[in-house]
Structure formats: structure tokens, C-alpha cells
Design a protein around this motif. Sequence first.
Motif, mmCIF file in Angstrom:
data_model
loop_
_atom_site.group_PDB
_atom_site.id
_atom_site.type_symbol
_atom_site.label_atom_id
_atom_site.label_comp_id
_atom_site.label_asym_id
_atom_site.label_seq_id
_atom_site.Cartn_x
_atom_site.Cartn_y
_atom_site.Cartn_z
ATOM 1 N N SER A 1 0.830 -1.207 0.000
ATOM 2 C CA SER A 1 0.000 0.000 0.000
ATOM 3 C C SER A 1 0.867 1.261 0.000
ATOM 4 C CB SER A 1 -0.928 0.009 1.215
ATOM 5 O OG SER A 1 -0.179 0.190 2.397
ATOM 6 N N THR A 2 0.226 2.393 -0.185
ATOM 7 C CA THR A 2 0.898 3.687 -0.158
ATOM 8 C C THR A 2 1.328 4.003 1.261
ATOM 9 O OG1 THR A 2 -0.481 4.425 -1.977
ATOM 10 C CG2 THR A 2 0.637 6.130 -0.701
ATOM 11 N N MET A 3 2.536 4.543 1.410
ATOM 12 C CA MET A 3 3.039 4.937 2.723
ATOM 13 C C MET A 3 2.566 6.343 3.054
ATOM 14 S SD MET A 3 7.002 3.666 2.869
ATOM 15 C CE MET A 3 7.522 4.745 1.558
ATOM 16 N N GLU A 4 2.214 6.571 4.310
ATOM 17 C CA GLU A 4 1.966 7.916 4.812
ATOM 18 C C GLU A 4 3.171 8.260 5.670
ATOM 19 O OE1 GLU A 4 -1.440 10.604 6.962
ATOM 20 O OE2 GLU A 4 -1.508 8.448 7.258
ATOM 21 N N VAL A 5 3.933 9.272 5.262
ATOM 22 C CA VAL A 5 5.169 9.642 5.949
ATOM 23 C C VAL A 5 4.949 10.982 6.642
ATOM 24 C CG1 VAL A 5 7.624 10.132 5.695
ATOM 25 C CG2 VAL A 5 6.533 8.435 4.211
ATOM 26 N N LEU A 6 5.171 11.000 7.945
ATOM 27 C CA LEU A 6 4.979 12.188 8.757
ATOM 28 C C LEU A 6 6.265 12.479 9.513
ATOM 29 C CD1 LEU A 6 1.645 10.911 10.295
ATOM 30 C CD2 LEU A 6 1.861 12.444 8.360
ATOM 31 N N GLY A 7 6.606 13.748 9.639
ATOM 32 C CA GLY A 7 7.829 14.100 10.348
ATOM 33 C C GLY A 7 7.584 15.152 11.411
ATOM 34 N N THR A 8 8.423 15.146 12.423
ATOM 35 C CA THR A 8 8.323 16.137 13.481
ATOM 36 C C THR A 8 9.696 16.371 14.092
ATOM 37 O OG1 THR A 8 7.141 16.805 15.476
ATOM 38 C CG2 THR A 8 7.838 14.521 15.371
ATOM 39 N N THR A 9 9.866 17.540 14.692
ATOM 40 C CA THR A 9 11.074 17.786 15.462
ATOM 41 C C THR A 9 10.809 17.374 16.898
ATOM 42 O OG1 THR A 9 10.376 20.053 15.908
ATOM 43 C CG2 THR A 9 11.806 19.714 14.006
ATOM 44 N N THR A 10 11.849 16.961 17.592
ATOM 45 C CA THR A 10 11.695 16.480 18.961
ATOM 46 C C THR A 10 12.234 17.451 19.986
ATOM 47 O OG1 THR A 10 13.831 15.388 18.871
ATOM 48 C CG2 THR A 10 11.902 14.074 18.236
ATOM 49 N N GLY A 11 13.042 18.400 19.569
ATOM 50 C CA GLY A 11 13.697 19.283 20.523
ATOM 51 C C GLY A 11 14.971 18.684 21.084
ATOM 52 N N ILE A 12 15.349 17.498 20.603
ATOM 53 C CA ILE A 12 16.546 16.837 21.127
ATOM 54 C C ILE A 12 17.820 17.511 20.601
ATOM 55 C CG2 ILE A 12 17.854 14.674 21.142
ATOM 56 C CD1 ILE A 12 15.186 13.200 21.154
ATOM 57 N N ASN A 13 17.850 17.839 19.320
ATOM 58 C CA ASN A 13 18.959 18.543 18.671
ATOM 59 C C ASN A 13 20.288 17.786 18.697
ATOM 60 O OD1 ASN A 13 17.253 20.704 18.023
ATOM 61 N ND2 ASN A 13 17.585 21.620 20.025
ATOM 62 N N THR A 14 20.264 16.496 18.976
ATOM 63 C CA THR A 14 21.446 15.640 18.848
ATOM 64 C C THR A 14 20.988 14.377 18.111
ATOM 65 O OG1 THR A 14 21.065 14.502 20.955
ATOM 66 C CG2 THR A 14 22.460 16.470 21.013
ATOM 67 N N PRO A 15 21.898 13.637 17.524
ATOM 68 C CA PRO A 15 21.484 12.437 16.797
ATOM 69 C C PRO A 15 20.698 11.472 17.686
ATOM 70 C CG PRO A 15 23.765 12.948 16.313
ATOM 71 C CD PRO A 15 23.338 13.873 17.425
ATOM 72 N N ILE A 16 19.670 10.868 17.113
ATOM 73 C CA ILE A 16 18.907 9.855 17.823
ATOM 74 C C ILE A 16 19.634 8.523 17.645
ATOM 75 C CG2 ILE A 16 16.730 8.589 17.900
ATOM 76 C CD1 ILE A 16 15.335 11.220 17.216
ATOM 77 N N VAL A 17 19.969 7.905 18.760
ATOM 78 C CA VAL A 17 20.755 6.678 18.755
ATOM 79 C C VAL A 17 19.858 5.447 18.670
ATOM 80 C CG1 VAL A 17 22.435 5.324 20.067
ATOM 81 C CG2 VAL A 17 22.555 7.813 20.082
ATOM 82 N N ASN A 18 18.675 5.499 19.329
ATOM 83 C CA ASN A 18 17.780 4.353 19.328
ATOM 84 C C ASN A 18 16.349 4.825 19.551
ATOM 85 O OD1 ASN A 18 16.864 1.741 19.278
ATOM 86 N ND2 ASN A 18 17.840 1.109 21.187
ATOM 87 N N VAL A 19 15.392 4.126 18.964
ATOM 88 C CA VAL A 19 13.968 4.342 19.236
ATOM 89 C C VAL A 19 13.364 2.983 19.557
ATOM 90 C CG1 VAL A 19 13.681 6.407 17.808
ATOM 91 C CG2 VAL A 19 13.353 4.180 16.783
ATOM 92 N N HIS A 20 12.391 2.995 20.474
ATOM 93 C CA HIS A 20 11.731 1.757 20.856
ATOM 94 C C HIS A 20 10.254 2.036 21.069
ATOM 95 C CE1 HIS A 20 10.814 -2.065 22.693
ATOM 96 N NE2 HIS A 20 10.327 -1.444 23.747
ATOM 97 N N ILE A 21 9.396 1.344 20.324
ATOM 98 C CA ILE A 21 7.954 1.447 20.497
ATOM 99 C C ILE A 21 7.573 0.422 21.560
ATOM 100 C CG2 ILE A 21 5.696 1.217 19.410
ATOM 101 C CD1 ILE A 21 7.138 1.792 16.708
ATOM 102 N N GLN A 22 7.142 0.902 22.728
ATOM 103 C CA GLN A 22 6.764 -0.019 23.793
ATOM 104 C C GLN A 22 5.345 -0.515 23.618
ATOM 105 O OE1 GLN A 22 7.799 0.962 27.800
ATOM 106 N NE2 GLN A 22 6.026 -0.088 28.620
ATOM 107 N N ASP A 23 4.420 0.385 23.326
ATOM 108 C CA ASP A 23 3.022 0.024 23.119
ATOM 109 C C ASP A 23 2.384 1.101 22.252
ATOM 110 O OD1 ASP A 23 2.334 2.208 24.851
ATOM 111 O OD2 ASP A 23 2.499 0.878 26.589
#
Length: 121
Positions: free
Chosen positions: A47-69
Motif C-alpha cells: 500500500s501507499t506509505m503515509e510519511v509524517l515528520g516532526t522535530t523532537t527538541g533533542i537537537n542531537t542524533p537519535i541513537v535508538n527508538v523503541h515502540i513499547q506500546d
Amino acid sequence: MTATYLHQTKTGHVTALDGTSIGDTIVLIAGLSTGSLIQITMKSLKSTMEVLGTTTGINTPIVNVHIQDEDTLYVLGSQHVYVYLYSQSNCSEFKSLAETMAGRNPFCGWCVFKQRYYIEK
């Protein structure tokens, strides 16, 4: 199945990736080198992808992301750990302001003039 996908934008490149499925929706969260996040939702791999972006305010590289629930995303910046509450919903499923607010998706908004959802980019 093995897939290779390189995403390079003005907002950086992908440095971390996690995914899950909620019902019949596939959800991927990508952390970028600039501290931003990208959410990708699909109903199926074809299917077609819906791509959404946002800033986090972190301002440093993101090393890891984990979806818990369905509501909790852990984001590890190069200096701190952050916890975000969010919804993995697809913005196009919202048909009213109340549904949009209940969805708790920071990428989705409601246009009071057009009476329809919009995607925050």
C-alpha cells in the motif's frame, strides 16, 4: 524478507528504526541524525506509505527508538533518554475534531475551516 531503504533529507539521515503493527496497520518510527522523528504508516507492504515528520527538541542524533506500546515511544538521544506519548494512528482515519484529539497523534491536526484532518509536516 530483507529490505534496504536509505532515507536522506534536509533534516538528516536515519540513525535508528523501530516498527510494529497495530491491527492491520504497519508502523515504523525512524530517528534522524538531527534529532527529528519520522513516522511511516502503511496498511500493507504493497500500500501507499503515509510519511509524517516532526522535530523532537533533542537537537542531537537519535541513537535508538523503541515502540513499547500504542501510546509510548522511547527515544535515546546521544546525551539523554526521552519518553514520548503518541498515537500510531493514520491521520486520514479521523473524521472529526474529537476523533483527531482522541487519536493523540502529534502529526495530525484538524482544520476548522475545511472540516477535515491535516498532516503536520
